[in-house]
Scaffold this active site. Structure first.
Site, mmCIF file in Angstrom:
data_model
loop_
_atom_site.group_PDB
_atom_site.id
_atom_site.type_symbol
_atom_site.label_atom_id
_atom_site.label_comp_id
_atom_site.label_asym_id
_atom_site.label_seq_id
_atom_site.Cartn_x
_atom_site.Cartn_y
_atom_site.Cartn_z
ATOM 1 N N HIS A 162 -3.159 -6.414 -0.153
ATOM 2 C CA HIS A 162 -1.966 -6.541 -0.512
ATOM 3 C C HIS A 162 -1.442 -7.683 -1.524
ATOM 4 O O HIS A 162 -1.476 -8.478 -0.752
ATOM 5 C CB HIS A 162 -0.577 -6.050 0.188
ATOM 6 N N PRO A 163 -0.947 -8.088 -2.430
ATOM 7 C CA PRO A 163 -1.102 -9.266 -3.124
ATOM 8 C C PRO A 163 0.708 -9.595 -2.266
ATOM 9 O O PRO A 163 1.497 -9.308 -2.114
ATOM 10 C CB PRO A 163 -0.889 -9.004 -4.457
ATOM 11 N N SER A 187 1.940 -3.113 -8.733
ATOM 12 C CA SER A 187 2.227 -4.037 -8.064
ATOM 13 C C SER A 187 3.325 -5.170 -8.685
ATOM 14 O O SER A 187 5.068 -5.265 -9.056
ATOM 15 C CB SER A 187 1.180 -5.411 -7.761
ATOM 16 N N GLN A 188 3.072 -5.536 -10.520
ATOM 17 C CA GLN A 188 3.527 -5.870 -11.705
ATOM 18 C C GLN A 188 5.762 -4.580 -11.365
ATOM 19 O O GLN A 188 6.457 -5.785 -12.059
ATOM 20 C CB GLN A 188 2.847 -5.881 -13.006
ATOM 21 N N GLU A 245 6.814 -2.962 -9.523
ATOM 22 C CA GLU A 245 7.319 -2.260 -8.465
ATOM 23 C C GLU A 245 8.252 -4.964 -7.630
ATOM 24 O O GLU A 245 9.013 -4.602 -8.040
ATOM 25 C CB GLU A 245 6.638 -2.552 -7.062
ATOM 26 N N VAL A 281 4.116 -6.879 3.936
ATOM 27 C CA VAL A 281 4.451 -5.789 3.006
ATOM 28 C C VAL A 281 5.358 -5.659 3.239
ATOM 29 O O VAL A 281 5.671 -4.509 3.943
ATOM 30 C CB VAL A 281 2.994 -5.150 2.866
ATOM 31 N N LEU A 282 6.592 -5.393 2.060
ATOM 32 C CA LEU A 282 7.179 -4.491 2.174
ATOM 33 C C LEU A 282 7.989 -3.489 0.808
ATOM 34 O O LEU A 282 7.033 -4.100 -0.585
ATOM 35 C CB LEU A 282 8.402 -5.594 2.060
ATOM 36 N N ALA A 283 7.431 -2.415 0.738
ATOM 37 C CA ALA A 283 8.456 -1.641 -0.236
ATOM 38 C C ALA A 283 9.351 -1.764 -1.277
ATOM 39 O O ALA A 283 10.600 -1.448 -0.541
ATOM 40 C CB ALA A 283 8.435 0.165 -0.180
HETATM 41 N N1 LIG Z 1 3.737 -7.731 -0.259
HETATM 42 C C1 LIG Z 1 4.091 -7.078 -0.619
HETATM 43 O O1 LIG Z 1 4.356 -6.186 -0.058
HETATM 44 N N2 LIG Z 1 3.725 -7.086 -1.707
HETATM 45 C C2 LIG Z 1 3.791 -5.159 -2.941
HETATM 46 N N3 LIG Z 1 5.283 -4.617 -2.451
HETATM 47 C C3 LIG Z 1 5.487 -3.437 -3.658
HETATM 48 O O2 LIG Z 1 6.336 -3.120 -3.268
HETATM 49 N N4 LIG Z 1 4.593 -3.831 -4.491
HETATM 50 C C4 LIG Z 1 3.981 -4.965 -4.005
HETATM 51 O O3 LIG Z 1 3.145 -5.826 -4.435
#
Ligand SMILES: NC(=O)NC1=NC(=O)NC1=O
Length: 174
Positions: free
Chosen positions: A67-68, A84-85, A87, A120-122
């Site tokens: 995940h970036p 991702s862009q 989001e 990582v977080l939504a």
């Molecule tokens: N590291 C992340 O949490 N990346 C991301 N979360 C998202 O919701 N989109 C992403 O690219």
């Protein structure tokens, strides 16, 4: 797109469509394809999530590393995936001030140093103001607990991406 269409896809089509449901992990779609036919979105999603849940820890951590970073290098360089862009820009992460970006980068580095994978977080379920606080809070979690939390976020992202792809068919009136 309806399930009949999904179940009729050949391998290439299926991975083209679902290959980025889990960020930069087309292997998962490649594996799930052989489980068809799927009865509905939930059934398809369950196969994606079971694949993640049955991976060894190294594989689960590998998913998180794919995940970036939020507002990280990929976003600066314009090398994020389309999903991702959307989001990250939707959450306002493309318009952070220099200080906000530096703080997030410093927190991300501390998080990665502690856990060995990216935070990582939504972000579609969050917003730019909440990200640093959430990162700082999770920074202090126990590794085992944080791995589960982070994978839960991967699943939330995957769920929303599947909804985008399969969405609820327009209600058939009458
Ligand atoms: N590291 C992340 O949490 N990346 C991301 N979360 C998202 O919701 N989109 C992403 O690219």
């Amino acid at each position: 797109m309806d399930m009949q269409k999904v179940n009729s896809m050949d391998f290439g089509e299926f991975v083209d469509v679902f290959g980025n449901v889990i960020e930069r992990c087309p292997l998962i779609a490649a594996a799930v394809w052989s489980q068809r036919p799927f009865s509905d979105l939930e059934d398809l999603e369950r196969h994606f999530f079971e694949f993640i849940d049955t991976l060894p820890r190294s594989g689960q951590e590998g998913i998180l590393r794919c995940h970036p970073d939020l507002a990280g290098r990929d976003l600066q360089r314009g090398t994020l995936t389309a999903e991702s862009q959307r989001e990250q820009s939707g959450a306002g992460l493309t318009t952070l001030s220099g200080d906000e970006r530096r703080r997030l980068s410093e927190l991300n580095a501390r998080y990665r140093a502690r856990f060995g994978f990216s935070f990582v977080l939504a972000v579609r379920l969050s917003d730019r103001a909440a990200v640093p606080g959430e990162l700082a809070r999770r920074l202090h979690q126990q590794p085992e607990h944080e791995l589960r939390t982070a994978l839960g976020e991967v699943k939330k992202i995957g769920h929303l991406r599947l909804l985008d792809l399969l969405g609820s068919e327009p209600a058939r009136l009458g």
